[in-house]
Write a protein that holds these residues in place. Structure first.
Motif, PDB file in Angstrom:
ATOM      1  N   ILE A  44       0.850  -1.200   0.000  1.00 18.29           N
ATOM      2  CA  ILE A  44       0.000   0.000   0.000  1.00 18.29           C
ATOM      3  C   ILE A  44       0.882   1.245   0.000  1.00 18.29           C
ATOM      4  N   PHE A  45       1.959   1.191   0.765  1.00 21.23           N
ATOM      5  CA  PHE A  45       2.930   2.289   0.786  1.00 21.23           C
ATOM      6  C   PHE A  45       3.477   2.538  -0.626  1.00 21.23           C
ATOM      7  N   CYS A  46       3.838   1.464  -1.333  1.00 23.83           N
ATOM      8  CA  CYS A  46       4.342   1.592  -2.710  1.00 23.83           C
ATOM      9  C   CYS A  46       3.283   2.188  -3.628  1.00 23.83           C
ATOM     10  N   LYS A  47       2.057   1.749  -3.445  1.00 22.56           N
ATOM     11  CA  LYS A  47       0.948   2.229  -4.274  1.00 22.56           C
ATOM     12  C   LYS A  47       0.763   3.740  -4.110  1.00 22.56           C
ATOM     13  N   ILE A  48       0.725   4.197  -2.875  1.00 25.35           N
ATOM     14  CA  ILE A  48       0.529   5.628  -2.619  1.00 25.35           C
ATOM     15  C   ILE A  48       1.731   6.428  -3.115  1.00 25.35           C
ATOM     16  N   TRP A  49       2.922   5.891  -2.912  1.00 26.88           N
ATOM     17  CA  TRP A  49       4.131   6.567  -3.394  1.00 26.88           C
ATOM     18  C   TRP A  49       4.094   6.726  -4.914  1.00 26.88           C
ATOM     19  N   ASP A  50       3.676   5.680  -5.608  1.00 24.95           N
ATOM     20  CA  ASP A  50       3.588   5.705  -7.069  1.00 24.95           C
ATOM     21  C   ASP A  50       2.585   6.756  -7.533  1.00 24.95           C
ATOM     22  N   GLU A  51       1.433   6.805  -6.882  1.00 28.22           N
ATOM     23  CA  GLU A  51       0.406   7.774  -7.270  1.00 28.22           C
ATOM     24  C   GLU A  51       0.890   9.206  -7.099  1.00 28.22           C
ATOM     25  N   LYS A  52       1.598   9.459  -6.015  1.00 30.99           N
ATOM     26  CA  LYS A  52       2.024  10.826  -5.711  1.00 30.99           C
ATOM     27  C   LYS A  52       3.201  11.287  -6.573  1.00 30.99           C
ATOM     28  N   ASN A  53       3.934  10.344  -7.144  1.00 26.42           N
ATOM     29  CA  ASN A  53       5.161  10.714  -7.849  1.00 26.42           C
ATOM     30  C   ASN A  53       5.142  10.421  -9.343  1.00 26.42           C
ATOM     31  N   THR A  54       4.005  10.011  -9.873  1.00 25.12           N
ATOM     32  CA  THR A  54       3.894   9.769 -11.316  1.00 25.12           C
ATOM     33  C   THR A  54       3.338  11.015 -11.999  1.00 25.12           C
ATOM     34  N   PRO A  55       4.109  11.657 -12.895  1.00 28.64           N
ATOM     35  CA  PRO A  55       3.628  12.870 -13.572  1.00 28.64           C
ATOM     36  C   PRO A  55       2.486  12.545 -14.539  1.00 28.64           C
ATOM     37  N   ASP A  56       1.678  13.535 -14.840  1.00 27.10           N
ATOM     38  CA  ASP A  56       0.621  13.357 -15.834  1.00 27.10           C
ATOM     39  C   ASP A  56       1.222  12.898 -17.158  1.00 27.10           C
ATOM     40  N   GLY A  57       0.537  11.965 -17.791  1.00 24.53           N
ATOM     41  CA  GLY A  57       0.995  11.456 -19.077  1.00 24.53           C
ATOM     42  C   GLY A  57       1.931  10.271 -18.972  1.00 24.53           C
ATOM     43  N   GLU A  58       2.316   9.914 -17.742  1.00 26.93           N
ATOM     44  CA  GLU A  58       3.215   8.777 -17.554  1.00 26.93           C
ATOM     45  C   GLU A  58       2.436   7.587 -16.986  1.00 26.93           C
ATOM     46  N   PRO A  59       2.821   6.376 -17.392  1.00 30.26           N
ATOM     47  CA  PRO A  59       2.133   5.196 -16.852  1.00 30.26           C
ATOM     48  C   PRO A  59       2.538   4.951 -15.400  1.00 30.26           C
ATOM     49  N   TYR A  60       1.601   4.471 -14.628  1.00 32.61           N
ATOM     50  CA  TYR A  60       1.909   4.091 -13.255  1.00 32.61           C
ATOM     51  C   TYR A  60       2.750   2.817 -13.261  1.00 32.61           C
ATOM     52  N   LYS A  61       3.647   2.717 -12.302  1.00 30.84           N
ATOM     53  CA  LYS A  61       4.473   1.510 -12.182  1.00 30.84           C
ATOM     54  C   LYS A  61       3.734   0.404 -11.437  1.00 30.84           C
TER      55      LYS A  61
END
Length: 733
Positions: free
Chosen positions: A219-236
């Motif tokens: 869950i920590f990874c999920k939230i980190w990914d959401e907060k740090n993925t710029p618009d137009g980029e795929p989520y990891k």
């Protein structure tokens, strides 16, 4: 049902795709004129999937058939949905299998097998299995062996291209449209957390505690990914289908396609985890300990949801509900029922300038309710200014909320709880809340024996973990310390730094002595530690066992409380308050306000002078001496009757000697009880005369909203008590 799904339903009705009866018990799929029972949980998933195929993937309704017979050898099965390549419905293209939301991971796996068998029979190209909460997509090879190939999504209508990934921040990358993450409601998110946890637990593959811990990390990874993925980029944090071009070409040749996908997904998750840990190493100190297959199972449940944008109340309550069901098991002692937490926080005048601490914070319930209280204040103050609204409560979460939890795993849960509520975790530390606060608070004589001890105690200081944990600093301490645990001097060198670690001296002892106790209950020590943390006039709200208030052997604790604090309120909880969490101790909530050092010294001096005055006026020492002389005389007479050593071995001598001891012990007790009564009466009178007397709010709650099993009762007397006590405290502070 979340807003996204409701919008699909509304659009489906507007476009004459579906129709509901008046009570929404039945749904009619208009094109096929099929009426089905919508109250069936699986039918709700079926309806939503049908609408997604048409409204999101743009397949014409004419090329879709539901509840379609599939010939399997000598038997006939039924496919939930078949999407055809043509509107004549002659060439099956996609097989869709729909299951209810609360399906187990094993049942989901069986559904995958079932759907794939339909696809191979019907010569379909793709398979989609969905429970509404979780989706999996597969490509079906035309050649044998027909092994499943994981894909990120099914193709859009009119396209043969399989997307490398499905979810992109903002929903668009260049000119191409993708899916963005969706916001989810509390009940669904609770179910997602439970399903993900069960997928890890696997009925015993991991113990529930370890599974909970690993889910926290993801869950920590999920939230980190959401907060740090710029618009137009795929989520990891999602399943990709494309081979990583940076890898050596032959690296995965010996792997199956699914193994490669799982390995690459796991690698992305590990990278997210390491990125997050660099910024905040205290949240998770251990590596992720899951296989790529287990990581994929959890990602499958979480990948499409936007935890960052989901309403704070919804995601907070979802995590708390899921966490609560877990904590009521092996970790019940770390969970304070929501009704008690809410009551304590609601009555206190906490605002965004308050410094708030929980010295044994468990899963963070008190801290989160304090945060929620301040956030509601922001709702009232800044209804139109979003920036001021955010700054008001977020600054409080980041700088004013503090927690200490001795169990590292539970401390990590508290931090995750705070992260899910959008921060505040920075000041939650995994440490012993009874350790010395800072070096300056440790006072030992400077001799060789104590130097080593002092050095060890200095290293233990809480301030070493976080410099913002300061003495005389906090406005409110709200806590439910562990009951029944004891601290032993042989185990904790700091024990004798506490005044309450010494046996209480009675003012009626003729030879006062101060003797260090070998051990002391943690709930008693936390009362004194709270005093050390609080600023003058700061308030402690603490759940305590009733024994502290009633046991005669703990009078010294009550005397200490009287000298250190003004007692604001005592609210008695029902016997069953903690039964469903595994604790059956009768307890109360004590509200105390810290005195200044000057006020404490004034009270101590007053009591000491009064006690001495009463001892003199009542000739207490003379009376005690008289009793001692009489006892000695009787013992002398008895010894004269039994002069020899052999005589004193007789049972009659022992009985007579014991009778004399009991007789004078009773007389001494009677005299001391009389002295205490005189003292209490005189103290009450003089307290009132000198302005030291005050009102104490007292209440008894017999029903606080749930019974001994945790089942709701439909009544909560704390609601009424809250209103009255809130007014009482507000009038004082």
């Amino acid at each position: 049902m979340n807003n996204f799904e409701q919008d699909l339903i509304d659009e489906g009705i507007d476009k004459n795709l579906i129709l509901f009866d008046e009570n929404k018990e039945y749904i009619t799929y208009i094109h096929q004129n099929k009426k089905r029972k919508y109250t069936n949980p699986e039918e709700k998933v079926q309806a939503m999937t049908f609408l997604k195929l048409i409204l999101q993937y743009n397949y014409p309704v004419e090329s879709i058939k539901q509840f379609e017979p599939v010939k399997m050898g000598s038997s006939t099965k039924e496919a939930d949905i078949i999407v055809f390549n043509d509107i004549q419905c002659q060439s099956p293209y996609i097989i869709v299998e729909c299951k209810k939301q609360d399906i187990s991971d094993l049942e989901f796996r069986n559904a995958v097998e079932q759907a794939f068998s339909y696809a191979t029979t019907e010569l379909a190209s793709y398979v989609w299995i969905t429970s509404g909460l979780k989706d999996e997509y597969y490509q079906v090879p035309k050649e044998r062996p027909r092994q499943r190939i994981t894909i990120s999504d099914i193709p859009q209508f009119g396209s043969k291209e399989i997307a490398v990934y499905k979810y992109v921040a903002g929903g668009q990358r260049g000119d191409k449209k993708y899916f963005d993450l969706i916001v989810i409601k509390q009940d669904e998110l609770t179910q997602v957390f439970k399903q993900a946890h069960n997928a890890l637990w696997g009925g015993g593959e991991l113990n529930p505690s370890t599974a909970f811990d690993e889910l926290d990390k993801l869950i920590f990874c999920k939230i980190w990914d959401e907060k740090n993925t710029p618009d137009g980029e795929p989520y990891k944090f999602q399943i990709y289908t494309k081979r990583n071009q940076k890898e050596e070409k032959d690296k995965n040749q010996k792997q199956s396609e699914n193994e490669r996908i799982n390995q690459e997904l796991a690698q992305r998750i590990y990278e997210l985890y390491e990125e997050g840990r660099k910024k905040d190493p205290e949240v998770f100190k251990e590596d992720i300990r899951l296989s790529p297959e287990k990581i994929r199972a959890v990602v499958g449940y979480l990948e499409k949801y936007n935890l960052s944008e989901t309403d704070l109340d919804s995601k907070g309550r979802a995590f708390e509900t899921f966490m609560g069901s877990f904590f009521r098991g092996d970790f019940g002692q770390y969970f304070t029922p929501r009704e008690i937490v809410k009551f304590i926080v609601d009555v206190l005048p906490i605002n965004n300038n308050s410094f708030v601490l929980d010295t044994s914070c468990g899963s963070g319930g008190f801290l989160l309710h304090a945060l929620d209280k301040v956030r509601k204040q922001a709702d009232e103050k800044f209804k139109t200014n979003a920036l001021k609204h955010h700054n008001y409560w977020h600054s409080f979460a980041e700088k004013n909320l503090f927690g200490i939890e001795i169990n590292e795993q539970i401390a990590r849960v508290a931090k995750m709880n705070m992260i899910i509520h959008d921060d505040g975790h920075t000041n939650v530390i995994a440490y012993d809340g009874l350790a010395p606060i800072e070096e300056a608070s440790i006072k030992l004589e400077d001799n060789e024996e104590n130097r080593d001890l002092k050095e060890r105690l200095n290293k233990l200081a809480i301030k070493n973990q976080n410099k913002d944990f300061k003495p005389n600093h906090f406005d409110f301490i709200i806590t439910n310390p562990p009951f029944g645990s004891t601290i032993k001097q042989t185990e904790k060198a700091y024990l004798h730094q506490y005044n309450l670690a010494y046996s209480g001296d009675s003012w009626l002892d003729l030879k006062p002595h101060r003797k260090g106790k070998e051990s002391q209950s943690t709930e008693i020590l936390f009362i004194e530690q709270a005093y050390n943390f609080l600023k003058d006039k700061g308030i402690l709200a603490i759940v305590i066992p009733d024994g502290i208030l009633t046991n005669s052997s703990l009078q010294y604790v009550r005397d200490n409380i009287e000298e250190l604090y003004r007692i604001l309120a005592v609210v008695s909880m029902p016997q069953t308050a903690f039964s469903h969490t595994g604790a059956g101790v009768k307890s109360s909530v004590l509200f105390l306000q810290k005195y200044s050092i000057e006020q404490t010294q004034k009270i101590k001096k007053f009591k000491e002078n009064l006690q001495n005055k009463i001892k003199i006026s009542q000739k207490y020492e003379d009376k005690m001496q008289d009793l001692d002389n009489l006892k000695k005389k009787e013992m002398k007479d008895l010894n004269n009757q039994y002069p020899s050593k052999e005589d004193k071995e007789q049972e009659s001598y022992k009985e007579a000697k014991n009778a004399i001891s009991i007789k004078y012990r009773k007389q001494i007790t009677s005299l001391q009880d009389e002295m205490i009564e005189i003292y209490q009466q005189e103290k009450t009178r003089l307290f009132e005369e000198q302005g030291l007397d005050y009102d104490i709010f007292m209440a008894i709650a017999e029903d606080i909203g749930y019974d001994a099993t945790g089942k709701p009762t439909g009544n909560n007397e704390l609601d009424v008590i809250t209103k009255e006590l809130e007014k009482f405290i507000k009038g004082l502070v």
